[in-house]
Structure formats: C-alpha cells, structure tokens
Write an enzyme that holds these catalytic residues in place. Structure first.
Site, PDB file in Angstrom:
ATOM      1  N   ASP A  84       0.820  -1.210   0.000  1.00 58.78           N
ATOM      2  CA  ASP A  84       0.000   0.000   0.000  1.00 58.78           C
ATOM      3  C   ASP A  84       0.858   1.266   0.000  1.00 58.78           C
ATOM      4  O   ASP A  84       2.077   1.196   0.166  1.00 58.78           O
ATOM      5  CB  ASP A  84      -0.961  -0.003   1.203  1.00 58.78           C
ATOM      6  CG  ASP A  84      -0.286  -0.445   2.496  1.00 58.78           C
ATOM      7  OD1 ASP A  84       0.956  -0.373   2.587  1.00 58.78           O
ATOM      8  OD2 ASP A  84      -1.005  -0.867   3.409  1.00 58.78           O
ATOM      9  N   ASN A 111      -7.582  -3.244  14.143  1.00 61.29           N
ATOM     10  CA  ASN A 111      -8.975  -3.436  13.696  1.00 61.29           C
ATOM     11  C   ASN A 111      -9.117  -4.599  12.707  1.00 61.29           C
ATOM     12  O   ASN A 111     -10.170  -4.773  12.112  1.00 61.29           O
ATOM     13  CB  ASN A 111      -9.514  -2.149  13.071  1.00 61.29           C
ATOM     14  CG  ASN A 111      -8.769  -1.744  11.806  1.00 61.29           C
ATOM     15  OD1 ASN A 111      -7.836  -2.429  11.384  1.00 61.29           O
ATOM     16  ND2 ASN A 111      -9.179  -0.650  11.186  1.00 61.29           N
ATOM     17  N   HIS A 145      -7.335  -5.038   9.903  1.00 67.78           N
ATOM     18  CA  HIS A 145      -7.020  -4.771   8.491  1.00 67.78           C
ATOM     19  C   HIS A 145      -5.722  -5.469   8.072  1.00 67.78           C
ATOM     20  O   HIS A 145      -4.844  -5.728   8.893  1.00 67.78           O
ATOM     21  CB  HIS A 145      -6.977  -3.268   8.187  1.00 67.78           C
ATOM     22  CG  HIS A 145      -5.760  -2.533   8.672  1.00 67.78           C
ATOM     23  ND1 HIS A 145      -5.749  -1.164   8.853  1.00 67.78           N
ATOM     24  CD2 HIS A 145      -4.508  -2.937   9.005  1.00 67.78           C
ATOM     25  CE1 HIS A 145      -4.555  -0.786   9.255  1.00 67.78           C
ATOM     26  NE2 HIS A 145      -3.788  -1.835   9.356  1.00 67.78           N
ATOM     27  N   GLU A 170      -9.626  -1.863   5.174  1.00 67.57           N
ATOM     28  CA  GLU A 170     -10.278  -1.623   6.458  1.00 67.57           C
ATOM     29  C   GLU A 170     -11.521  -2.511   6.585  1.00 67.57           C
ATOM     30  O   GLU A 170     -12.027  -3.038   5.579  1.00 67.57           O
ATOM     31  CB  GLU A 170     -10.665  -0.149   6.565  1.00 67.57           C
ATOM     32  CG  GLU A 170      -9.490   0.817   6.421  1.00 67.57           C
ATOM     33  CD  GLU A 170      -8.560   0.852   7.644  1.00 67.57           C
ATOM     34  OE1 GLU A 170      -8.505  -0.141   8.404  1.00 67.57           O
ATOM     35  OE2 GLU A 170      -7.885   1.872   7.814  1.00 67.57           O
TER      36      GLU A 170
HETATM   37  P1  PGA Z   1       2.192  -2.377  12.936  1.00 72.28           P
HETATM   38  O1  PGA Z   1       1.116  -2.161  11.785  1.00 72.28           O
HETATM   39  O2  PGA Z   1       3.060  -3.501  12.516  1.00 72.28           O
HETATM   40  O3  PGA Z   1       2.944  -1.065  13.012  1.00 72.28           O
HETATM   41  O4  PGA Z   1       1.452  -2.678  14.193  1.00 72.28           O
HETATM   42  C1  PGA Z   1       0.436  -3.257  11.279  1.00 72.28           C
HETATM   43  C2  PGA Z   1      -0.654  -2.819  10.297  1.00 72.28           C
HETATM   44  O5  PGA Z   1      -1.311  -1.799  10.523  1.00 72.28           O
HETATM   45  O6  PGA Z   1      -0.867  -3.529   9.310  1.00 72.28           O
END
Ligand code: PGA
Length: 262
Positions: free
Chosen positions: A69, A140, A142, A147
């Site tokens: 992304d 959450n 994702h 999302e």
């Molecule tokens: P993080 O992010 O590894 O910084 O916790 C994970 C994500 O949002 O996919």
C-alpha cells in the site's frame, strides 16, 4: 493455515524469516517475487532476512518486491511515504535493489489518474505473481489498508483510512491532522493471489484481531479473516498476540509435527 506461536517477538521474527525464505525457494521459473509490508512488526523479520543474507542462506539481489500500500497525496520521495520507508527499512537492510521495489503511486493530479495507476499496479502484480506476501495486521483486523467492510474479492484501489488506523499511524507524522485520509492498497483478492502468505503479529494489542482473523467467521468485518481462504497461509505470533486463541493446543501439536519433518 499454519499457526506458529513463538516464545517472544525475536523468535517470531526467526520463524517468519524461515517461512519467507522457504516460500521464495519454491519458485520454479524466473526471479522470486516478494510482497512487502510496512509498519513496526515486520522490522524484526527484515533484520532476520538480513542475517540470512549475511550467512549466505538468502540473496535478494534478484528479488522483485511489491508493496502492499501507499498513502494518497504523498509523493514517493516524501519521508513518510511507504516507498521511502521501504527503501530505508527493507531495501537497504536486505540488499534488495531499489529499482526492483514497486510501490503503488498515490500521487496524481486527479482521482481518475490515481485510480488508473492503481489498476495498472494490480495488473503488474497479476503478471508477476507474488511468491510470498508478508503481512502485518491492524488492531482493527485490516491487512494492507483494507479496512473493515472491504470486499473479500477487492483489487488494488483507493481506500479511505479508518479513524483507528489514522490514530495508530499518527506516531509517524506531526500529529493526527497530518496523517493522510486515503491510501492505495492491494485488495484482499489481490493479496489472496499470492502463493504463500506470512502474517506476523506481536504484542497484546493484536490479540483480539488475531483471534477474529484465525478463529472468527470469514467476514469483511475482519479483513484478515481472508487468510482462511488461502491454501498456504502461515501465521506467526508471539505469546501475547496468541493469547485470545481457543485452539492453542492443536496449533502447538501441529508445529511440533513440522519440526520433526512429518
Ligand atoms: P504495525 O502495523 O506492525 O505497526 O502494528 C500493522 C498494520 O497496521 O498492518
């Protein structure tokens, strides 16, 4: 799905690195193609991949990489763009040439332009076929910036960031207002096209999302639950991230079997 539960984040990084390297080795023709993720969690994995390079067990000089992304509105040269983040945290660490790193282009003078760029990016992934897709998971549920509510068959597209995700990512920016509101992200259908998925999660903040992804219903409410549809999904956790799993004994038995080569 294989669920590997490590004693701590360092061991999780080692398990994940092995799953990535083994997955890339199975490519029969052409150079390997790796799907890469940003965020804090994969950094330990990237450090382990660098160690494997140092030992002579891996070489990413001819690996092509596709990012999951990118933020909309940031040029690829912006310090907080995922392109720059991956150059610093991945390419420079594991010796993957920057010229082989592909990232979605979220910058353009119109929405139509960005949509066209997203479609072209998706087509390039279909053409290349990702051997191993590295994934983190949001609090959450994702993956990428898909999302909750994302179509389970979505392709690379513009996606609004949730309030939770913008808050989680505000630490990288000068406050919440500076966090972009939209991203271009590989879709869940795009991610499912990869030959192997390796998802890494550590820490208690991820426990609820992991329980929903691994043992909850297949649902757009938890986008990471699409792992349940994939024939070769490896989920690597530390104890804290695994704390909400009910079927723990089975995962440990299965992992022990793998160690003995059964
Ligand atoms: P993080 O992010 O590894 O910084 O916790 C994970 C994500 O949002 O996919």
């Amino acid at each position: 799905m294989e669920v590997l539960i490590a004693a701590n984040a360092e061991e999780a990084a080692r398990f994940a690195a092995k799953a990535v390297i083994d997955g890339l080795r199975t490519r029969v023709t052409g150079d390997p193609v790796l799907g890469v993720a940003t965020g804090s969690t994969p950094l330990g994995l990237y450090a382990e991949l660098a160690r494997a390079v140092g030992r002579g067990d891996a070489d990413f000089g001819k690996t092509t990489a596709f990012a999951l992304d990118e933020y909309v509105g940031l040029e690829g040269t912006h310090e907080q763009s995922y392109r720059q983040t991956l150059v610093t945290e991945l390419c420079n660490v594991i010796g993957l040439p920057e010229s082989r790193l592909h990232t979605p282009d979220g910058h353009g003078d119109s929405e139509e332009r960005i949509r066209a760029q997203a479609a072209a990016y998706d087509a390039a992934i279909v053409d290349a076929r990702i051997d191993v897709q590295i994934l983190g998971i949001g609090t959450n549920g994702h993956i990428g910036f898909n999302e909750p509510g994302s179509s389970l068959r979505s392709r690379t597209r513009i996606k609004r960031l949730s309030a939770q995700t913008r808050m989680d990512n505000a630490r990288f920016f000068d406050g919440l207002d500076a966090v972009p509101t939209h991203s271009v992200t590989q879709g869940l259908g795009t991610i499912l096209d990869s030959r192997r998925m390796v998802l890494v999660a550590t820490g208690s903040r991820k426990a609820a999302a992991i329980a929903a992804a691994v043992e909850g219903p297949l649902s757009a409410a938890c986008p990471a639950s699409v792992l349940q549809l994939h024939p070769d999904a490896v989920v690597v956790l530390d104890e804290a991230a695994a704390a909400g799993l009910r079927n723990r004994a089975y995962y440990d038995d299965s992992a022990a079997g793998l160690q003995f080569g059964i």
